[in-house]
Design a protein around this motif. Structure first.
Motif, PDB file in Angstrom:
ATOM      1  N   ASP A  62     -11.264   6.831  -4.623  1.00  0.00           N
ATOM      2  CA  ASP A  62      -9.815   6.669  -4.838  1.00  0.00           C
ATOM      3  C   ASP A  62      -9.109   7.054  -3.547  1.00  0.00           C
ATOM      4  OD1 ASP A  62      -7.972   6.553  -7.664  1.00  0.00           O
ATOM      5  OD2 ASP A  62      -6.968   7.245  -5.841  1.00  0.00           O
TER       6      ASP A  62
ATOM      7  N   VAL B 158       2.338   1.728  -3.508  1.00  0.00           N
ATOM      8  CA  VAL B 158       1.330   2.188  -4.465  1.00  0.00           C
ATOM      9  C   VAL B 158       1.000   3.668  -4.225  1.00  0.00           C
ATOM     10  CG1 VAL B 158      -1.085   1.904  -5.173  1.00  0.00           C
ATOM     11  CG2 VAL B 158       0.365  -0.099  -4.867  1.00  0.00           C
TER      12      VAL B 158
ATOM     13  N   SER C 213     -11.080   0.012 -13.105  1.00  0.00           N
ATOM     14  CA  SER C 213     -10.310   0.021 -14.347  1.00  0.00           C
ATOM     15  C   SER C 213      -8.844   0.296 -14.027  1.00  0.00           C
ATOM     16  CB  SER C 213     -10.916   1.104 -15.262  1.00  0.00           C
ATOM     17  OG  SER C 213      -9.980   1.626 -16.143  1.00  0.00           O
ATOM     18  N   PHE C 214      -7.990  -0.651 -14.327  1.00  0.00           N
ATOM     19  CA  PHE C 214      -6.553  -0.562 -14.041  1.00  0.00           C
ATOM     20  C   PHE C 214      -6.299  -0.242 -12.563  1.00  0.00           C
ATOM     21  CE2 PHE C 214      -6.990   0.610 -18.600  1.00  0.00           C
ATOM     22  CZ  PHE C 214      -6.460  -0.566 -19.101  1.00  0.00           C
ATOM     23  N   GLY C 215      -7.165  -0.783 -11.702  1.00  0.00           N
ATOM     24  CA  GLY C 215      -7.047  -0.506 -10.277  1.00  0.00           C
ATOM     25  C   GLY C 215      -6.778  -1.754  -9.445  1.00  0.00           C
TER      26      GLY C 215
ATOM     27  N   ASN D 197     -11.074   7.080  -0.238  1.00  0.00           N
ATOM     28  CA  ASN D 197     -11.121   5.873   0.619  1.00  0.00           C
ATOM     29  C   ASN D 197     -10.392   4.719  -0.038  1.00  0.00           C
ATOM     30  OD1 ASN D 197     -13.885   7.350   1.359  1.00  0.00           O
ATOM     31  ND2 ASN D 197     -13.273   6.050   3.063  1.00  0.00           N
ATOM     32  N   ASN D 198     -10.113   3.714   0.783  1.00  0.00           N
ATOM     33  CA  ASN D 198      -9.473   2.505   0.286  1.00  0.00           C
ATOM     34  C   ASN D 198     -10.538   1.521  -0.230  1.00  0.00           C
ATOM     35  OD1 ASN D 198      -8.074  -0.091   0.187  1.00  0.00           O
ATOM     36  ND2 ASN D 198      -6.462   0.969   1.322  1.00  0.00           N
ATOM     37  N   ALA D 199     -10.221   0.876  -1.355  1.00  0.00           N
ATOM     38  CA  ALA D 199     -11.143  -0.100  -1.954  1.00  0.00           C
ATOM     39  C   ALA D 199     -11.450  -1.256  -1.015  1.00  0.00           C
ATOM     40  CB  ALA D 199     -10.521  -0.653  -3.228  1.00  0.00           C
TER      41      ALA D 199
ATOM     42  N   ASN E  96      -6.216   8.344  -3.350  1.00  0.00           N
ATOM     43  CA  ASN E  96      -5.255   9.427  -3.571  1.00  0.00           C
ATOM     44  C   ASN E  96      -5.983  10.745  -3.823  1.00  0.00           C
ATOM     45  OD1 ASN E  96      -3.512  11.254  -4.982  1.00  0.00           O
ATOM     46  ND2 ASN E  96      -2.060   9.564  -5.177  1.00  0.00           N
TER      47      ASN E  96
ATOM     48  N   ASN F 146       0.822  -1.205   0.000  1.00  0.00           N
ATOM     49  CA  ASN F 146       0.000   0.000   0.000  1.00  0.00           C
ATOM     50  C   ASN F 146       0.862   1.263   0.000  1.00  0.00           C
ATOM     51  OD1 ASN F 146      -2.089   1.973   1.739  1.00  0.00           O
ATOM     52  ND2 ASN F 146      -2.918   0.778   0.060  1.00  0.00           N
TER      53      ASN F 146
ATOM     54  N   PHE G  62       1.527   6.746  -7.148  1.00  0.00           N
ATOM     55  CA  PHE G  62       0.549   7.678  -7.713  1.00  0.00           C
ATOM     56  C   PHE G  62       0.778   9.111  -7.223  1.00  0.00           C
ATOM     57  CE2 PHE G  62      -1.252   3.542  -8.576  1.00  0.00           C
ATOM     58  CZ  PHE G  62      -1.460   3.678  -9.936  1.00  0.00           C
TER      59      PHE G  62
ATOM     60  N   SER H 143     -10.735   5.230  -9.035  1.00  0.00           N
ATOM     61  CA  SER H 143     -11.300   6.026 -10.139  1.00  0.00           C
ATOM     62  C   SER H 143     -10.294   6.944 -10.814  1.00  0.00           C
ATOM     63  CB  SER H 143     -12.478   6.842  -9.618  1.00  0.00           C
ATOM     64  OG  SER H 143     -12.075   7.583  -8.484  1.00  0.00           O
TER      65      SER H 143
ATOM     66  N   ASN I  38      -3.390  -2.882  -8.186  1.00  0.00           N
ATOM     67  CA  ASN I  38      -2.670  -2.039  -7.218  1.00  0.00           C
ATOM     68  C   ASN I  38      -3.111  -2.261  -5.770  1.00  0.00           C
ATOM     69  OD1 ASN I  38      -1.155  -0.361  -9.161  1.00  0.00           O
ATOM     70  ND2 ASN I  38      -3.215   0.165  -9.845  1.00  0.00           N
TER      71      ASN I  38
ATOM     72  N   TYR J  85      -0.284  11.802 -15.111  1.00  0.00           N
ATOM     73  CA  TYR J  85      -0.867  10.466 -15.252  1.00  0.00           C
ATOM     74  C   TYR J  85      -1.549  10.289 -16.622  1.00  0.00           C
ATOM     75  CZ  TYR J  85      -3.925   6.483 -14.666  1.00  0.00           C
ATOM     76  OH  TYR J  85      -4.577   5.284 -14.868  1.00  0.00           O
TER      77      TYR J  85
ATOM     78  N   ASP K 227     -11.922   8.926 -15.857  1.00  0.00           N
ATOM     79  CA  ASP K 227     -12.323   8.568 -17.236  1.00  0.00           C
ATOM     80  C   ASP K 227     -13.586   7.709 -17.278  1.00  0.00           C
ATOM     81  OD1 ASP K 227     -10.170   9.904 -18.171  1.00  0.00           O
ATOM     82  OD2 ASP K 227      -9.000   8.144 -18.757  1.00  0.00           O
TER      83      ASP K 227
HETATM   84  C1  LIG Z   1      -3.697   3.069 -12.722  1.00  0.00           C
HETATM   85  S1  LIG Z   1      -4.758   4.177 -11.876  1.00  0.00           S
HETATM   86  C2  LIG Z   1      -6.293   3.886 -12.704  1.00  0.00           C
HETATM   87  C3  LIG Z   1      -7.170   5.101 -12.740  1.00  0.00           C
HETATM   88  C4  LIG Z   1      -8.427   4.986 -13.588  1.00  0.00           C
HETATM   89  N1  LIG Z   1      -9.346   4.000 -13.075  1.00  0.00           N
HETATM   90  C5  LIG Z   1      -8.101   4.709 -15.026  1.00  0.00           C
HETATM   91  O1  LIG Z   1      -8.538   3.682 -15.546  1.00  0.00           O
HETATM   92  O2  LIG Z   1      -7.417   5.540 -15.650  1.00  0.00           O
HETATM   93  C6  LIG Z   1      -4.961   3.401 -10.343  1.00  0.00           C
HETATM   94  C7  LIG Z   1      -5.684   4.234  -9.303  1.00  0.00           C
HETATM   95  O3  LIG Z   1      -5.961   3.386  -8.213  1.00  0.00           O
HETATM   96  C8  LIG Z   1      -5.831   4.135  -7.002  1.00  0.00           C
HETATM   97  N2  LIG Z   1      -5.651   3.154  -5.929  1.00  0.00           N
HETATM   98  C9  LIG Z   1      -4.602   2.316  -5.741  1.00  0.00           C
HETATM   99  N3  LIG Z   1      -4.807   1.520  -4.678  1.00  0.00           N
HETATM  100  C10 LIG Z   1      -6.042   1.837  -4.198  1.00  0.00           C
HETATM  101  C11 LIG Z   1      -6.836   1.360  -3.120  1.00  0.00           C
HETATM  102  N4  LIG Z   1      -6.394   0.367  -2.326  1.00  0.00           N
HETATM  103  N5  LIG Z   1      -8.043   1.913  -2.909  1.00  0.00           N
HETATM  104  C12 LIG Z   1      -8.500   2.924  -3.697  1.00  0.00           C
HETATM  105  N6  LIG Z   1      -7.786   3.428  -4.740  1.00  0.00           N
HETATM  106  C13 LIG Z   1      -6.584   2.881  -4.990  1.00  0.00           C
HETATM  107  C14 LIG Z   1      -4.635   5.023  -7.265  1.00  0.00           C
HETATM  108  O4  LIG Z   1      -4.606   6.129  -6.391  1.00  0.00           O
HETATM  109  C15 LIG Z   1      -4.870   5.405  -8.727  1.00  0.00           C
HETATM  110  O5  LIG Z   1      -5.624   6.580  -8.836  1.00  0.00           O
END
Ligand SMILES: C[S@@+](CC[C@H](N)C(=O)[O-])C[C@H]1O[C@@H](n2cnc3c(N)ncnc32)[C@H](O)[C@@H]1O
Length: 234
Positions: A82, A12, A124-126, A106-108, A84, A9, A16, A59, A129, A23, A63
């Motif tokens: 998100d 990550v 999406s792409f989350g 918040n954390n996922a 961050n 964590n 970001f 998020s 991480n 980004y 996008d």
């Molecule tokens: C690669 S980006 C993807 C952003 C967006 N969904 C996209 O498709 O462009 C990953 C995002 O996940 C967030 N993130 C990473 N770990 C997380 C967590 N445990 N809970 C919430 N957000 C998280 C990061 O802060 C970052 O904004």
């Protein structure tokens, strides 16, 4: 199971923190703009109905939320989550119509919502991480309404040998592009490693099933460079 706890964590969060202001630009450069097509295909596959509620987790710069609102002719509503706050700040700047959207820092793994609230959960792409993916998927299941759907867009395993060789070579250049554009290569080394270490299409199906999702399926885009997983709370 790929959980690396607090250590992951922290890494990550720093990644970001280091890249938030470039980004979007880096995404365009690294994917040659293709991430925009993948995200449009993702929302088309979701096919959201009017007046529905989405939670978009990890998020980023917003996008998916923007595409969802457009697709529902602004009749839907979105909660963006998100961890961050700088990514959220950029998302707030990019999304001009703020009537049907709320942001949560918040954390996922622990979502600030009651049970059975949303029609759709997108990420999406989350997922790659997140430290404890099982916990995040359990949370996704909890906040979805019965009949609700999860859709996940994520880098996956390339199924074509020739394309995979080319992709591996190309991947090695990404930290170098990062160094030029963002001034740092480390976040992009993290990116490449996190893609390598992430689950295969089949493994992610099993994880979703473990979190009680039903009718889990997977659709590869570009021979599996990315995959869309679909899963239902029934
Ligand atoms: C690669 S980006 C993807 C952003 C967006 N969904 C996209 O498709 O462009 C990953 C995002 O996940 C967030 N993130 C990473 N770990 C997380 C967590 N445990 N809970 C919430 N957000 C998280 C990061 O802060 C970052 O904004």
């Amino acid at each position: 199971m790929q959980t690396f706890g607090d250590e992951k964590n922290k890494v990550v969060t720093k990644v970001f923190q280091d890249v938030f202001d470039r980004y979007d630009l880096m995404n365009d450069l690294m994917s040659l703009g293709i991430h925009r097509i993948w995200k449009r295909m993702f929302i088309n596959y979701l096919n959201p109905q009017k007046n529905t509620k989405l939670v978009d987790v990890a998020s980023g710069t917003g996008d998916i939320a923007r595409l969802f609102l457009k697709k529902t002719n602004l009749s839907g509503s979105v909660c963006c989550v998100d961890e961050n706050k700088d990514m959220i700040k950029i998302s707030k700047k990019k999304i001009t119509n703020k009537n049907n959207i709320e942001w949560y820092c918040n954390n996922a793994e622990k979502l600030p919502f009651n049970d059975n609230k949303f029609d759709y959960y997108t990420i999406s792409f989350g997922l790659r991480n997140i430290s404890n993916i099982n916990k995040a998927l359990d949370e996704a299941f909890r906040v979805l309404k019965p009949g609700g759907r999860l859709l996940c867009l994520e880098f996956s395993k390339v199924k074509n040998g020739v394309l995979n060789n080319f992709y591996q070579i190309y991947s090695k250049s990404i930290p170098k592009i990062g160094k030029i554009i963002v001034g740092k290569s480390e976040p992009y080394e993290y990116l490449i490693n996190s893609i390598k270490e992430f689950y295969s299409q089949e493994e992610l199906i099993k994880l979703l099933e473990k979190s009680n999702f039903k009718n889990v399926s997977c659709r590869n885009l570009n021979a599996g460079i990315v995959a869309i997983h679909s899963a239902w709370k029934i």
